[in-house]
Design an enzyme around this catalytic site. Sequence first.
Site, PDB file in Angstrom:
ATOM      1  N   GLY A   1      -7.822  -1.523  -2.033  1.00 31.07           N
ATOM      2  CA  GLY A   1      -7.473  -1.569  -3.588  1.00 31.07           C
ATOM      3  C   GLY A   1      -6.801  -3.112  -3.408  1.00 31.07           C
TER       4      GLY A   1
ATOM      5  CD  GLN B   1      -2.195  -6.227  -4.151  1.00 32.12           C
ATOM      6  OE1 GLN B   1      -3.058  -5.706  -4.589  1.00 32.12           O
ATOM      7  NE2 GLN B   1      -1.789  -7.095  -2.469  1.00 32.12           N
TER       8      GLN B   1
ATOM      9  CB  CYS C   1       0.276  -4.287   1.832  1.00 29.59           C
ATOM     10  SG  CYS C   1       0.364  -5.310  -0.151  1.00 29.59           S
ATOM     11  CG  LEU C   2      -5.579  -7.009   1.303  1.00 29.31           C
ATOM     12  CD1 LEU C   2      -6.063  -7.028   0.194  1.00 29.31           C
ATOM     13  CD2 LEU C   2      -6.155  -7.373   1.959  1.00 29.31           C
TER      14      LEU C   2
ATOM     15  CG  HIS D   1      -0.407   0.337  -1.871  1.00 31.69           C
ATOM     16  ND1 HIS D   1       0.221   0.492  -0.788  1.00 31.69           N
ATOM     17  CD2 HIS D   1      -0.578  -0.983  -2.529  1.00 31.69           C
ATOM     18  CE1 HIS D   1       0.121  -1.275  -0.385  1.00 31.69           C
ATOM     19  NE2 HIS D   1      -0.438  -1.219  -1.250  1.00 31.69           N
ATOM     20  CD  GLU D   2      -3.562  -1.729  -4.688  1.00 26.78           C
ATOM     21  OE1 GLU D   2      -3.318  -3.039  -5.207  1.00 26.78           O
ATOM     22  OE2 GLU D   2      -3.626  -1.686  -3.123  1.00 26.78           O
TER      23      GLU D   2
ATOM     24  CG  HIS E   1       0.364  -4.151  -5.535  1.00 30.75           C
ATOM     25  ND1 HIS E   1       1.586  -4.983  -4.561  1.00 30.75           N
ATOM     26  CD2 HIS E   1      -0.243  -3.835  -4.436  1.00 30.75           C
ATOM     27  CE1 HIS E   1       1.318  -4.802  -3.672  1.00 30.75           C
ATOM     28  NE2 HIS E   1       0.203  -4.106  -3.439  1.00 30.75           N
TER      29      HIS E   1
END
Length: 151
Positions: free
Chosen positions: A46, A51, A88-89, A130-131, A134
């Site tokens: 995702g 990000q 998370c990236l 999660h996304e 963000h």
Amino acid sequence: MAIYQIVKKGDSILRENARVVKEITPNIIKLLDNMQDTMYAANGVGLAAPQIGISKRVIIVDTGDELLELINPEVLMSEGEQTDTEGCLSVPGLVGDVTRAYKVKVRALNRAGNEIEITGEEITARALQHEIDHLDGVLFIDKAENIKTVE
Ligand code: ZN
């Protein structure tokens, strides 16, 4: 199409409330394409627009079944509970256990500008939550327990 550098924790854009997309312009389509390239290149499941440094309410999720592209996503319903390890990236090197809803129903616009509703369970529900977090400036480490470092 382009692969973007992923913004890391510490950058203030990750803590902002991302802006609502008012119109699906060619730039939004390009953003979706670039997010897709960036997510797959990073082996993520995702990605949220902040990000890659764009403070707009756009997310993509692909947990293996299909690519979901969601503009202005809103959780309409959440049900049940699940706890699992998350990373998370934008927060490399850390994982932690996060409790989230087991199932969510999300309403959004797709790239054609049509309103869609998606219901996801398990990992897909986790990735959607999660996304969407963000977009509200929330990182998984804000909610995680047992945070550990990983290689
Ligand atoms: Zn993340």
